[in-house]
Design an enzyme around this catalytic site. Structure first.
Site, PDB file in Angstrom:
ATOM      1  N   LEU A  84       0.977  -1.306  -0.308  1.00  0.00           N
ATOM      2  CA  LEU A  84       0.106  -0.467  -0.228  1.00  0.00           C
ATOM      3  C   LEU A  84       1.189   1.459  -0.161  1.00  0.00           C
ATOM      4  CD1 LEU A  84      -2.351  -1.508   2.425  1.00  0.00           C
ATOM      5  CD2 LEU A  84      -3.172  -1.180  -0.036  1.00  0.00           C
ATOM      6  N   PRO A  85       0.141   2.516  -0.195  1.00  0.00           N
ATOM      7  CA  PRO A  85       1.421   3.947  -0.547  1.00  0.00           C
ATOM      8  C   PRO A  85       2.255   4.562   0.820  1.00  0.00           C
ATOM      9  CG  PRO A  85      -1.454   3.907  -1.592  1.00  0.00           C
ATOM     10  CD  PRO A  85      -0.823   2.672  -0.768  1.00  0.00           C
ATOM     11  N   THR A 115       6.041   0.951   2.152  1.00  0.00           N
ATOM     12  CA  THR A 115       7.288   1.835   3.307  1.00  0.00           C
ATOM     13  C   THR A 115       6.337   2.680   4.137  1.00  0.00           C
ATOM     14  OG1 THR A 115       8.368   2.166   0.549  1.00  0.00           O
ATOM     15  CG2 THR A 115       8.622   3.645   2.911  1.00  0.00           C
ATOM     16  N   LYS A 190      14.746   0.356   5.137  1.00  0.00           N
ATOM     17  CA  LYS A 190      13.635   0.545   3.817  1.00  0.00           C
ATOM     18  C   LYS A 190      13.923   2.464   3.969  1.00  0.00           C
ATOM     19  CE  LYS A 190      11.158   0.692   0.166  1.00  0.00           C
ATOM     20  NZ  LYS A 190      11.938   0.527  -1.018  1.00  0.00           N
ATOM     21  N   LYS A 259       7.759  12.184  -0.355  1.00  0.00           N
ATOM     22  CA  LYS A 259       6.696  11.044   0.975  1.00  0.00           C
ATOM     23  C   LYS A 259       7.907  10.270   1.627  1.00  0.00           C
ATOM     24  CE  LYS A 259       5.111   7.441   0.827  1.00  0.00           C
ATOM     25  NZ  LYS A 259       5.671   5.845   1.139  1.00  0.00           N
TER      26      LYS A 259
END
Length: 335
Positions: A84-85, A115, A190, A259
């Site tokens: 998912l975003p 992420t 990450k 982001k």
């Protein structure tokens, strides 16, 4: 909190009576740019996948069976993969009214391949553990190309014994899996990796624009960089393609890169770590977003820098002695 019996059992203690470990049902929530490629690797290996995505065509394109909702995936899966975003979307899907958490049961494993912010990850992991299921945070690296080939690098946080149980599934779309520590460690790793990715991509983009304006042979320039101290993943793997007009479409967009950098800056602030080097990628990807490249692959940051440097493009498709056709005025239409 759903109709399933709750408890604190684990998958290796409470395997479904009619299924072995290799037969555990796989569910996938979020089959977009990266999730779709990972799910395709699983189905390509002959495994069935129950998938849910707001764009139903993404599910069928990955060879998965379509579920009516994310909750339906939870009801009919033993391993639930999420792609998912961002954390806000993960929280909405899992913790929203009637969300996945309300449908979890003893022994299920949820693997978050998004992420996400480590703090949010740890909070969700606690709620998932309270209903007897397990939660792993699995950051991924390698982009669309590695996902297509099933060669992603995974960095996983959570209980290592849980990772051992899902490793055969994760290996269907990865070449290396690193256990990084307790819950949140995978997503922390990450964010740190993505921060370096953002720095080297944006800095190399600027350097290549400078080389173009200086009249250098860009292939020679890259050869020098790749055999010298300026070498990076971007110079080795991205720019040899970009200077020939191939932007490697399908990877992380400029908006998502921005982001991720902002998430890293927030993490650094929480840790009390000074981040003077975040200014460069924030400015570069902020520029790309402002000029209309937000939904394009982050490699187009080089065109945004080129725009404000006199309209520079690293690749000129016009044959010698002829002018290239005029480019579209809208940045969204550029490669």
């Amino acid at each position: 909190m759903g109709h399933h019996q709750r408890g604190r059992g684990h998958l290796w203690q409470q395997l479904p009576e009619d299924r072995t470990m290799s037969e555990l049902r796989i569910g996938f929530i979020g089959l977009g740019n990266m999730g779709g490629r990972m799910a395709t690797c699983i189905t390509r290996a002959g495994k069935e996948v129950l998938g849910y995505d707001p764009v139903s065509a993404n599910v069928s394109a990955a060879g998965a069976t379509s579920a009516g909702s994310a909750a339906d995936v939870a009801d009919d899966s033993d391993i639930i993969l999420l792609s998912l975003p961002k954390s806000a979307v993960v929280e909405a899907v899992l913790l929203g009214n009637g969300g996945v958490l309300d449908h979890l049961r003893d022994g299920q494993i949820v693997v978050d391949l998004s992420t996400s912010a480590p703090g949010s990850t740890r909070m969700i992991a606690g709620k998932v553990a309270a209903v007897g299921a397990s939660y792993l945070d699995a950051g991924i690296s390698g982009g669309a190309v590695a996902a297509e080939k099933g060669e992603l690098v995974l960095m996983v946080g959570g209980e290592e014994i849980v990772l051992d149980r899902v490793r055969p599934t994760l290996e269907l779309f990865s070449s290396r899996i690193f256990y990084t520590g307790a819950s949140g460690a995978g997503h922390t790793t990450k964010l740190i990796n993505n921060f370096l990715n953002a720095i080297t991509l944006s800095a190399t983009a600027e350097a290549m624009v400078a080389g173009k304006k200086a009249g250098l042979d860009l292939e020679v320039l890259l050869d020098v960089i790749n055999n010298s101290s300026g070498v990076s993943f971007a110079s080795l793997n991205r720019f040899p393609k970009i200077i020939k007009g191939d932007y490697l479409r399908g990877g992380l967009t400029n908006a998502l890169m921005m982001k991720d950098v902002l998430a890293y800056v927030e993490l650094a602030g929480d840790l009390g770590v000074a981040s003077p080097n975040s200014a460069g990628p924030l400015a570069s990807f902020g520029l790309a977003n402002a000029l209309g490249y937000s939904d394009q692959i982050s490699n187009t940051v080089v065109d945004a820098i080129g725009d404000v440097s006199g309209g520079v493009r690293l690749f000129d498709p016009a044959p010698a002695g002829r002018h290239a056709p005029e480019e579209p005025h809208s940045a969204q239409e550029r490669p």
